[in-house]
Design a protein around this motif. Structure first.
Motif, PDB file in Angstrom:
ATOM      1  N   CYS A 199       0.820  -1.220   0.000  1.00  0.00           N
ATOM      2  CA  CYS A 199       0.000   0.000   0.000  1.00  0.00           C
ATOM      3  C   CYS A 199       0.851   1.265   0.000  1.00  0.00           C
ATOM      4  N   CYS A 200       1.956   1.236  -0.722  1.00  0.00           N
ATOM      5  CA  CYS A 200       2.766   2.427  -0.943  1.00  0.00           C
ATOM      6  C   CYS A 200       2.840   2.685  -2.449  1.00  0.00           C
TER       7      CYS A 200
ATOM      8  N   LEU B  99       0.192   5.620   1.551  1.00  0.00           N
ATOM      9  CA  LEU B  99      -1.210   5.891   1.228  1.00  0.00           C
ATOM     10  C   LEU B  99      -2.184   5.684   2.379  1.00  0.00           C
TER      11      LEU B  99
ATOM     12  N   ALA C 166      -5.073   8.187   3.167  1.00  0.00           N
ATOM     13  CA  ALA C 166      -4.963   9.355   2.282  1.00  0.00           C
ATOM     14  C   ALA C 166      -6.324   9.660   1.664  1.00  0.00           C
TER      15      ALA C 166
ATOM     16  N   VAL D 244      -8.218  10.454  -1.812  1.00  0.00           N
ATOM     17  CA  VAL D 244      -8.005  10.253  -3.244  1.00  0.00           C
ATOM     18  C   VAL D 244      -9.296  10.534  -3.989  1.00  0.00           C
TER      19      VAL D 244
ATOM     20  N   CYS E  32      -4.164  13.143  -4.754  1.00  0.00           N
ATOM     21  CA  CYS E  32      -3.929  12.303  -3.584  1.00  0.00           C
ATOM     22  C   CYS E  32      -3.356  13.186  -2.486  1.00  0.00           C
TER      23      CYS E  32
ATOM     24  N   PRO F 212      -1.891  12.664   1.074  1.00  0.00           N
ATOM     25  CA  PRO F 212      -1.474  11.724   2.123  1.00  0.00           C
ATOM     26  C   PRO F 212      -1.703  12.295   3.517  1.00  0.00           C
TER      27      PRO F 212
ATOM     28  N   LEU G 158      -6.153   2.898  -5.765  1.00  0.00           N
ATOM     29  CA  LEU G 158      -5.674   3.718  -4.652  1.00  0.00           C
ATOM     30  C   LEU G 158      -6.662   3.716  -3.494  1.00  0.00           C
TER      31      LEU G 158
ATOM     32  N   ILE H 189      -5.841   2.713   0.488  1.00  0.00           N
ATOM     33  CA  ILE H 189      -5.757   3.701   1.565  1.00  0.00           C
ATOM     34  C   ILE H 189      -6.380   3.210   2.856  1.00  0.00           C
TER      35      ILE H 189
END
Length: 460
Positions: A244-245, A266, A269, A271, A285, A287, A311, A315
Protein backbone atom coordinates in the motif's frame (compact mmCIF):
# COMPACT_ATOMS: atom_id res chain seq x y z
CA UNK A 1 2.82 -7.63 19.13
CA UNK A 2 1.77 -5.56 16.15
CA UNK A 3 3.85 -5.14 13.05
CA UNK A 4 5.32 -1.70 12.59
CA UNK A 5 6.62 -1.99 9.08
CA UNK A 6 7.38 -5.68 8.70
CA UNK A 7 4.72 -6.01 6.08
CA UNK A 8 6.27 -3.20 4.17
CA UNK A 9 9.40 -3.16 2.10
CA UNK A 10 12.48 -1.00 2.84
CA UNK A 11 14.13 2.37 2.18
CA UNK A 12 13.88 5.89 3.42
CA UNK A 13 13.25 7.83 0.24
CA UNK A 14 13.71 11.49 -0.60
CA UNK A 15 11.56 13.19 -3.20
CA UNK A 16 14.23 14.15 -5.74
CA UNK A 17 12.09 14.80 -8.79
CA UNK A 18 14.06 18.00 -9.23
CA UNK A 19 17.18 15.87 -9.80
CA UNK A 20 17.14 16.48 -13.56
CA UNK A 21 17.93 20.16 -12.99
CA UNK A 22 20.61 19.28 -10.43
CA UNK A 23 22.20 16.86 -12.91
CA UNK A 24 22.32 19.64 -15.50
CA UNK A 25 24.06 21.99 -13.04
CA UNK A 26 26.54 19.25 -12.19
CA UNK A 27 27.41 18.81 -15.85
CA UNK A 28 28.28 22.52 -16.12
CA UNK A 29 30.30 22.61 -12.91
CA UNK A 30 33.99 23.43 -13.57
CA UNK A 31 36.70 21.03 -12.43
CA UNK A 32 40.21 21.91 -11.38
CA UNK A 33 42.72 21.37 -14.14
CA UNK A 34 40.04 21.45 -16.84
CA UNK A 35 40.92 22.76 -20.26
CA UNK A 36 39.25 23.22 -23.65
CA UNK A 37 38.84 19.44 -24.07
CA UNK A 38 37.19 19.24 -20.70
CA UNK A 39 34.62 21.92 -21.53
CA UNK A 40 33.95 20.34 -24.93
CA UNK A 41 33.07 17.09 -23.14
CA UNK A 42 30.84 19.05 -20.75
CA UNK A 43 28.97 20.68 -23.63
CA UNK A 44 28.51 17.29 -25.31
CA UNK A 45 27.17 15.73 -22.10
CA UNK A 46 24.83 18.67 -21.56
CA UNK A 47 23.48 18.39 -25.11
CA UNK A 48 22.92 14.63 -24.69
CA UNK A 49 21.14 15.17 -21.38
CA UNK A 50 18.76 17.67 -23.01
CA UNK A 51 18.00 15.23 -25.84
CA UNK A 52 17.35 12.45 -23.34
CA UNK A 53 15.06 14.70 -21.32
CA UNK A 54 13.04 15.69 -24.38
CA UNK A 55 12.59 12.09 -25.57
CA UNK A 56 12.29 10.17 -22.32
CA UNK A 57 10.74 12.52 -19.83
CA UNK A 58 9.00 15.11 -22.00
CA UNK A 59 7.58 17.69 -19.61
CA UNK A 60 4.18 19.01 -20.64
CA UNK A 61 4.00 22.80 -20.64
CA UNK A 62 1.79 23.91 -17.81
CA UNK A 63 -1.16 26.23 -18.18
CA UNK A 64 -1.88 26.11 -14.44
CA UNK A 65 -1.14 28.93 -12.04
CA UNK A 66 1.60 28.33 -9.50
CA UNK A 67 -0.71 28.90 -6.58
CA UNK A 68 -3.00 26.05 -7.54
CA UNK A 69 -0.61 23.24 -6.60
CA UNK A 70 1.67 22.35 -3.74
CA UNK A 71 5.38 22.84 -4.10
CA UNK A 72 7.14 19.62 -5.08
CA UNK A 73 9.91 20.09 -2.56
CA UNK A 74 12.27 17.39 -1.31
CA UNK A 75 11.02 15.88 1.94
CA UNK A 76 12.12 12.92 4.02
CA UNK A 77 9.81 9.98 3.49
CA UNK A 78 9.62 7.61 6.44
CA UNK A 79 7.90 4.80 4.55
CA UNK A 80 9.83 1.74 3.49
CA UNK A 81 10.52 0.15 0.16
CA UNK A 82 12.60 -2.84 -0.81
CA UNK A 83 16.01 -1.93 -2.20
CA UNK A 84 17.80 -5.22 -1.67
CA UNK A 85 19.75 -3.37 1.02
CA UNK A 86 17.46 -4.55 3.76
CA UNK A 87 13.88 -4.84 4.92
CA UNK A 88 11.38 -7.61 4.36
CA UNK A 89 10.18 -8.24 0.82
CA UNK A 90 6.53 -9.20 1.31
CA UNK A 91 4.80 -8.51 -2.00
CA UNK A 92 3.99 -12.07 -3.04
CA UNK A 93 2.44 -12.75 0.38
CA UNK A 94 0.24 -9.64 0.27
CA UNK A 95 -0.72 -10.04 -3.39
CA UNK A 96 -2.79 -13.19 -2.84
CA UNK A 97 -4.60 -15.11 -0.09
CA UNK A 98 -2.41 -17.75 1.54
CA UNK A 99 -3.06 -20.33 4.26
CA UNK A 100 -0.54 -22.33 6.23
CA UNK A 101 -0.60 -26.12 6.15
CA UNK A 102 2.63 -26.81 8.04
CA UNK A 103 4.21 -30.21 7.63
CA UNK A 104 0.88 -32.05 7.25
CA UNK A 105 0.00 -34.34 4.37
CA UNK A 106 -2.88 -32.64 2.54
CA UNK A 107 -4.35 -36.00 1.60
CA UNK A 108 -5.57 -36.53 5.18
CA UNK A 109 -9.18 -36.63 6.29
CA UNK A 110 -9.26 -32.90 7.07
CA UNK A 111 -8.18 -29.90 5.01
CA UNK A 112 -4.87 -28.31 5.93
CA UNK A 113 -6.46 -25.09 7.17
CA UNK A 114 -8.53 -26.95 9.76
CA UNK A 115 -6.48 -30.06 10.39
CA UNK A 116 -6.34 -31.03 14.04
CA UNK A 117 -2.69 -32.02 13.58
CA UNK A 118 -1.70 -28.52 12.49
CA UNK A 119 1.23 -27.32 14.56
CA UNK A 120 0.31 -24.12 16.40
CA UNK A 121 3.08 -21.65 15.63
CA UNK A 122 1.66 -18.56 17.32
CA UNK A 123 -1.58 -17.89 19.15
CA UNK A 124 -3.43 -14.60 19.36
CA UNK A 125 -6.23 -14.82 21.94
CA UNK A 126 -9.26 -12.58 22.22
CA UNK A 127 -12.68 -12.62 23.89
CA UNK A 128 -15.84 -12.64 21.76
CA UNK A 129 -19.25 -11.95 23.34
CA UNK A 130 -22.25 -12.97 21.23
CA UNK A 131 -25.77 -11.77 22.05
CA UNK A 132 -28.26 -14.58 21.59
CA UNK A 133 -30.49 -14.15 18.55
CA UNK A 134 -33.72 -15.88 17.57
CA UNK A 135 -34.56 -19.04 15.67
CA UNK A 136 -33.20 -22.56 15.78
CA UNK A 137 -29.58 -21.39 15.53
CA UNK A 138 -29.50 -18.19 17.63
CA UNK A 139 -25.72 -17.80 17.75
CA UNK A 140 -25.17 -17.92 13.99
CA UNK A 141 -22.07 -20.05 13.53
CA UNK A 142 -20.92 -23.64 12.97
CA UNK A 143 -18.09 -25.54 14.71
CA UNK A 144 -16.11 -28.55 13.56
CA UNK A 145 -15.24 -31.81 15.30
CA UNK A 146 -11.53 -31.31 15.94
CA UNK A 147 -9.11 -30.51 18.74
CA UNK A 148 -9.06 -27.59 19.17
CA UNK A 149 -12.64 -26.87 18.05
CA UNK A 150 -12.67 -24.78 14.87
CA UNK A 151 -15.27 -22.30 13.58
CA UNK A 152 -16.08 -23.42 10.02
CA UNK A 153 -19.01 -21.12 9.13
CA UNK A 154 -20.35 -17.74 10.29
CA UNK A 155 -23.82 -16.62 9.18
CA UNK A 156 -23.89 -13.37 7.22
CA UNK A 157 -25.38 -10.55 9.33
CA UNK A 158 -25.82 -12.98 12.22
CA UNK A 159 -25.06 -12.49 15.89
CA UNK A 160 -21.63 -14.16 15.66
CA UNK A 161 -20.55 -12.04 12.71
CA UNK A 162 -21.60 -8.86 14.51
CA UNK A 163 -19.50 -9.94 17.50
CA UNK A 164 -16.41 -10.44 15.31
CA UNK A 165 -16.22 -14.24 15.12
CA UNK A 166 -14.45 -15.43 11.95
CA UNK A 167 -14.11 -18.64 10.00
CA UNK A 168 -10.84 -20.29 11.01
CA UNK A 169 -11.01 -19.12 14.64
CA UNK A 170 -10.73 -21.90 17.15
CA UNK A 171 -12.54 -22.06 20.48
CA UNK A 172 -10.44 -22.26 23.66
CA UNK A 173 -13.17 -21.67 26.25
CA UNK A 174 -16.98 -21.38 26.42
CA UNK A 175 -18.38 -19.18 29.22
CA UNK A 176 -15.11 -19.56 31.10
CA UNK A 177 -14.84 -23.36 30.73
CA UNK A 178 -11.81 -24.76 28.90
CA UNK A 179 -12.98 -26.78 25.88
CA UNK A 180 -9.64 -27.56 24.20
CA UNK A 181 -9.81 -31.25 25.15
CA UNK A 182 -13.55 -32.05 25.07
CA UNK A 183 -15.80 -33.12 22.15
CA UNK A 184 -17.40 -30.30 20.18
CA UNK A 185 -20.88 -31.59 21.11
CA UNK A 186 -20.13 -30.96 24.82
CA UNK A 187 -18.91 -27.46 24.00
CA UNK A 188 -22.17 -26.85 22.11
CA UNK A 189 -24.17 -27.98 25.17
CA UNK A 190 -22.20 -25.57 27.37
CA UNK A 191 -23.19 -22.74 25.03
CA UNK A 192 -26.86 -23.73 24.86
CA UNK A 193 -27.21 -24.07 28.65
CA UNK A 194 -25.50 -20.79 29.38
CA UNK A 195 -26.73 -17.20 29.59
CA UNK A 196 -28.08 -15.11 26.68
CA UNK A 197 -24.63 -13.60 26.17
CA UNK A 198 -22.24 -16.31 24.99
CA UNK A 199 -18.65 -15.59 26.00
CA UNK A 200 -15.98 -17.35 23.93
CA UNK A 201 -12.23 -17.27 24.33
CA UNK A 202 -10.99 -17.41 20.76
CA UNK A 203 -7.52 -18.19 19.44
CA UNK A 204 -5.95 -17.77 16.03
CA UNK A 205 -2.75 -19.17 14.55
CA UNK A 206 -1.11 -19.04 11.18
CA UNK A 207 -2.72 -22.33 10.15
CA UNK A 208 -6.25 -20.97 10.45
CA UNK A 209 -7.48 -17.99 8.52
CA UNK A 210 -5.99 -16.69 5.27
CA UNK A 211 -4.26 -13.35 4.90
CA UNK A 212 -6.07 -10.56 3.08
CA UNK A 213 -4.73 -9.71 -0.42
CA UNK A 214 -3.89 -6.08 -1.11
CA UNK A 215 -4.13 -4.26 -4.44
CA UNK A 216 -1.29 -3.56 -6.83
CA UNK A 217 -1.16 -1.32 -9.91
CA UNK A 218 1.50 0.11 -12.21
CA UNK A 219 1.73 2.37 -15.26
CA UNK A 220 2.76 5.76 -16.62
CA UNK A 221 1.10 8.93 -15.27
CA UNK A 222 1.98 12.63 -15.56
CA UNK A 223 2.73 14.16 -12.18
CA UNK A 224 2.32 17.86 -11.46
CA UNK A 225 5.52 19.37 -10.05
CA UNK A 226 6.66 22.75 -8.78
CA UNK A 227 10.28 21.84 -8.08
CA UNK A 228 13.40 22.95 -9.90
CA UNK A 229 13.49 25.45 -12.74
CA UNK A 230 10.93 23.65 -14.92
CA UNK A 231 7.39 23.62 -13.57
CA UNK A 232 4.64 21.56 -15.15
CA UNK A 233 3.70 17.95 -15.74
CA UNK A 234 6.32 15.21 -15.89
CA UNK A 235 5.81 11.69 -17.12
CA UNK A 236 6.74 9.12 -14.48
CA UNK A 237 6.39 5.37 -14.01
CA UNK A 238 4.17 4.69 -10.98
CA UNK A 239 4.04 1.45 -9.01
CA UNK A 240 1.39 0.79 -6.35
CA UNK A 241 2.86 -2.08 -4.36
CA UNK A 242 0.99 -4.60 -2.26
CA UNK A 243 2.28 -2.95 0.92
CA UNK A 244 0.00 0.00 0.00
CA UNK A 245 2.77 2.43 -0.94
CA UNK A 246 2.94 4.37 -4.21
CA UNK A 247 6.45 4.56 -5.67
CA UNK A 248 7.47 6.43 -8.78
CA UNK A 249 10.45 6.22 -11.13
CA UNK A 250 11.65 8.28 -14.06
CA UNK A 251 11.29 5.35 -16.46
CA UNK A 252 9.61 1.96 -16.53
CA UNK A 253 12.95 0.18 -16.81
CA UNK A 254 14.20 1.81 -13.58
CA UNK A 255 11.84 -0.33 -11.49
CA UNK A 256 13.87 -3.00 -9.74
CA UNK A 257 17.17 -1.56 -10.93
CA UNK A 258 17.22 1.85 -9.26
CA UNK A 259 15.78 3.40 -6.15
CA UNK A 260 12.40 5.03 -6.54
CA UNK A 261 12.49 8.80 -6.93
CA UNK A 262 10.02 8.96 -4.04
CA UNK A 263 7.51 6.91 -2.11
CA UNK A 264 4.05 8.01 -0.98
CA UNK A 265 2.50 6.25 2.01
CA UNK A 266 -1.21 5.89 1.23
CA UNK A 267 -2.65 4.91 4.59
CA UNK A 268 -5.79 7.01 5.17
CA UNK A 269 -4.96 9.35 2.28
CA UNK A 270 -7.68 11.26 0.41
CA UNK A 271 -8.00 10.25 -3.24
CA UNK A 272 -10.40 11.43 -5.95
CA UNK A 273 -10.91 13.23 -9.29
CA UNK A 274 -9.97 16.91 -9.54
CA UNK A 275 -11.57 19.52 -11.81
CA UNK A 276 -9.88 22.61 -10.40
CA UNK A 277 -6.87 22.55 -12.75
CA UNK A 278 -8.81 22.77 -16.00
CA UNK A 279 -7.38 19.55 -17.42
CA UNK A 280 -9.04 16.25 -18.24
CA UNK A 281 -8.35 12.99 -16.41
CA UNK A 282 -6.70 14.64 -13.41
CA UNK A 283 -6.96 13.13 -9.94
CA UNK A 284 -5.34 14.03 -6.65
CA UNK A 285 -3.93 12.30 -3.58
CA UNK A 286 -3.56 13.99 -0.20
CA UNK A 287 -1.47 11.72 2.12
CA UNK A 288 -2.29 11.84 5.81
CA UNK A 289 1.34 12.20 6.87
CA UNK A 290 2.36 14.89 4.35
CA UNK A 291 1.43 18.55 4.17
CA UNK A 292 0.86 18.57 0.42
CA UNK A 293 -1.37 17.37 -2.41
CA UNK A 294 -0.17 15.27 -5.33
CA UNK A 295 -1.83 15.81 -8.73
CA UNK A 296 -1.74 13.13 -11.42
CA UNK A 297 -2.97 13.13 -15.00
CA UNK A 298 -3.98 9.90 -16.78
CA UNK A 299 -4.29 9.34 -20.53
CA UNK A 300 -8.01 8.52 -20.45
CA UNK A 301 -11.04 8.49 -18.19
CA UNK A 302 -10.84 4.69 -17.96
CA UNK A 303 -7.20 4.83 -16.92
CA UNK A 304 -7.97 7.49 -14.31
CA UNK A 305 -10.77 5.35 -12.84
CA UNK A 306 -8.47 2.31 -12.75
CA UNK A 307 -5.94 4.20 -10.65
CA UNK A 308 -8.53 5.76 -8.36
CA UNK A 309 -10.13 2.37 -7.62
CA UNK A 310 -6.74 0.80 -6.86
CA UNK A 311 -5.67 3.72 -4.65
CA UNK A 312 -8.96 3.77 -2.74
CA UNK A 313 -8.52 0.09 -1.92
CA UNK A 314 -4.99 0.77 -0.73
CA UNK A 315 -5.76 3.70 1.56
CA UNK A 316 -7.70 1.55 4.03
CA UNK A 317 -5.11 -0.40 6.02
CA UNK A 318 -5.74 -3.93 7.20
CA UNK A 319 -6.95 -3.43 10.77
CA UNK A 320 -5.15 -6.47 12.15
CA UNK A 321 -1.99 -8.08 10.87
CA UNK A 322 -2.11 -11.71 9.85
CA UNK A 323 -0.77 -13.79 12.73
CA UNK A 324 2.14 -15.02 10.65
CA UNK A 325 3.27 -11.43 10.03
CA UNK A 326 3.42 -10.97 13.80
CA UNK A 327 5.42 -14.20 14.02
CA UNK A 328 8.00 -13.01 11.50
CA UNK A 329 8.27 -9.69 13.35
CA UNK A 330 8.89 -11.54 16.59
CA UNK A 331 11.51 -13.80 15.00
CA UNK A 332 13.24 -10.89 13.28
CA UNK A 333 13.86 -9.26 16.66
CA UNK A 334 15.72 -12.35 17.92
CA UNK A 335 19.40 -13.21 17.40
CA UNK A 336 19.74 -15.86 14.68
CA UNK A 337 20.51 -18.76 17.00
CA UNK A 338 17.51 -17.90 19.21
CA UNK A 339 14.96 -18.67 16.45
CA UNK A 340 13.38 -21.99 17.44
CA UNK A 341 13.48 -25.01 15.12
CA UNK A 342 14.98 -23.42 11.99
CA UNK A 343 14.68 -25.47 8.81
CA UNK A 344 18.09 -24.37 7.53
CA UNK A 345 20.81 -21.96 8.64
CA UNK A 346 24.21 -20.79 7.52
CA UNK A 347 26.02 -18.29 5.31
CA UNK A 348 24.56 -17.17 1.99
CA UNK A 349 25.66 -14.52 -0.49
CA UNK A 350 22.79 -12.49 -1.95
CA UNK A 351 23.06 -10.56 -5.22
CA UNK A 352 22.30 -6.88 -4.74
CA UNK A 353 21.42 -5.85 -8.29
CA UNK A 354 21.38 -2.15 -7.45
CA UNK A 355 24.99 -2.28 -6.25
CA UNK A 356 25.82 -5.13 -8.68
CA UNK A 357 27.65 -7.09 -6.02
CA UNK A 358 27.24 -10.15 -3.79
CA UNK A 359 26.66 -9.43 -0.11
CA UNK A 360 27.17 -12.05 2.58
CA UNK A 361 24.45 -12.72 5.16
CA UNK A 362 23.94 -15.21 7.92
CA UNK A 363 20.53 -16.71 7.09
CA UNK A 364 17.76 -18.51 8.96
CA UNK A 365 14.95 -20.30 7.11
CA UNK A 366 11.72 -20.74 9.04
CA UNK A 367 8.13 -21.47 7.90
CA UNK A 368 8.37 -19.82 4.49
CA UNK A 369 10.51 -16.85 5.49
CA UNK A 370 14.23 -16.35 4.89
CA UNK A 371 15.69 -14.06 7.59
CA UNK A 372 18.86 -12.12 6.73
CA UNK A 373 21.39 -11.19 9.44
CA UNK A 374 24.63 -9.24 9.16
CA UNK A 375 26.41 -12.08 10.99
CA UNK A 376 25.96 -14.91 13.44
CA UNK A 377 26.42 -12.51 16.37
CA UNK A 378 23.80 -10.02 15.14
CA UNK A 379 21.07 -9.09 17.63
CA UNK A 380 18.27 -9.01 15.04
CA UNK A 381 17.52 -9.61 11.37
CA UNK A 382 18.03 -6.62 9.10
CA UNK A 383 15.81 -8.03 6.36
CA UNK A 384 14.19 -11.06 4.83
CA UNK A 385 12.12 -12.56 2.02
CA UNK A 386 8.57 -13.91 2.29
CA UNK A 387 8.72 -16.99 0.06
CA UNK A 388 5.03 -17.68 -0.68
CA UNK A 389 4.53 -18.35 -4.39
CA UNK A 390 8.23 -18.60 -5.24
CA UNK A 391 9.89 -21.49 -7.03
CA UNK A 392 13.51 -22.37 -6.38
CA UNK A 393 16.13 -23.95 -8.62
CA UNK A 394 19.84 -24.06 -9.29
CA UNK A 395 20.76 -21.54 -11.98
CA UNK A 396 23.93 -19.83 -13.30
CA UNK A 397 24.16 -16.10 -12.66
CA UNK A 398 26.87 -13.92 -14.13
CA UNK A 399 30.26 -15.51 -13.58
CA UNK A 400 28.89 -17.97 -11.04
CA UNK A 401 27.90 -21.31 -12.51
CA UNK A 402 25.90 -22.45 -9.51
CA UNK A 403 23.49 -20.13 -7.70
CA UNK A 404 20.07 -20.44 -6.05
CA UNK A 405 17.37 -18.68 -8.05
CA UNK A 406 14.16 -17.65 -6.28
CA UNK A 407 11.67 -17.11 -9.11
CA UNK A 408 8.40 -15.22 -8.38
CA UNK A 409 4.98 -16.31 -9.72
CA UNK A 410 5.00 -13.42 -12.24
CA UNK A 411 7.32 -10.73 -13.58
CA UNK A 412 5.49 -8.21 -11.42
CA UNK A 413 7.58 -9.36 -8.47
CA UNK A 414 11.30 -9.54 -7.76
CA UNK A 415 13.61 -12.45 -8.43
CA UNK A 416 16.39 -13.17 -5.95
CA UNK A 417 19.74 -14.88 -6.40
CA UNK A 418 21.65 -16.52 -3.57
CA UNK A 419 24.86 -18.50 -3.40
CA UNK A 420 26.13 -20.78 -0.64
CA UNK A 421 29.74 -21.59 0.17
CA UNK A 422 29.87 -24.62 -2.14
CA UNK A 423 27.65 -26.64 -4.55
CA UNK A 424 26.66 -29.18 -1.89
CA UNK A 425 25.57 -26.38 0.42
CA UNK A 426 23.53 -24.90 -2.45
CA UNK A 427 21.68 -28.21 -2.81
CA UNK A 428 21.04 -28.33 0.95
CA UNK A 429 19.49 -24.86 0.86
CA UNK A 430 17.43 -25.58 -2.26
CA UNK A 431 15.88 -28.69 -0.69
CA UNK A 432 15.08 -26.84 2.53
CA UNK A 433 13.58 -23.81 0.75
CA UNK A 434 11.38 -26.04 -1.43
CA UNK A 435 10.03 -27.80 1.67
CA UNK A 436 9.46 -24.50 3.45
CA UNK A 437 7.53 -23.00 0.52
CA UNK A 438 5.30 -26.10 0.38
CA UNK A 439 4.02 -25.29 3.87
CA UNK A 440 1.81 -22.60 2.31
CA UNK A 441 -1.20 -23.07 0.02
CA UNK A 442 -3.20 -20.59 -2.06
CA UNK A 443 -6.64 -20.14 -0.50
CA UNK A 444 -8.49 -21.51 -3.54
CA UNK A 445 -6.55 -24.78 -3.26
CA UNK A 446 -7.25 -25.02 0.47
CA UNK A 447 -10.97 -24.46 -0.15
CA UNK A 448 -10.98 -27.17 -2.78
CA UNK A 449 -9.39 -29.56 -0.28
CA UNK A 450 -11.97 -28.54 2.31
CA UNK A 451 -14.86 -29.27 -0.06
CA UNK A 452 -13.41 -32.70 -0.77
CA UNK A 453 -13.26 -33.59 2.92
CA UNK A 454 -16.37 -32.41 4.74
CA UNK A 455 -15.86 -32.90 8.49
CA UNK A 456 -18.47 -33.55 11.18
CA UNK A 457 -19.95 -30.21 12.30
CA UNK A 458 -22.47 -28.75 14.73
CA UNK A 459 -24.47 -25.62 13.96
CA UNK A 460 -24.99 -23.20 16.84
Amino acid sequence: MGMQGTDQTFVNGIDTDHQAVSDTKELLKPVEGGGPDHWAKRRKLFKESKQKSSTGEGSITSDITEGSVSEDAPSLDMTTQDTEIGGFYTETFHSAAWVYQGDNDITGAMPPTLNSRSRVISIRERTVRINKGTGDYPWGFRIQFSKPIVVTEVDTNGAAEEAGLMVGDYVLAVNGTDVTSIPHSEAADLARQGPDVLTLTIGSDIARGPNTPRPGCRGYLHKRTQSGLIKGWRKRWFVLTHDCCLHYYRHKWDEGKRLAVSTIKLERAEVGPDLSLGKQFVFKCRPLLENRVYFFCATSNQEMKRWIVALEKAIHPVTQNHVWVDVTQHNSNLPPLAVKNPECLGLLHKMDRIKDMWIQHYCILKDGCLYLYSGIRATHAHGGIYLQGYTVREQPYGSRKCTIELKPPSDEFKSFYLCAENPNDNKRWIAAIKASIKKWLPLHQALQDYNNHQPEETRM
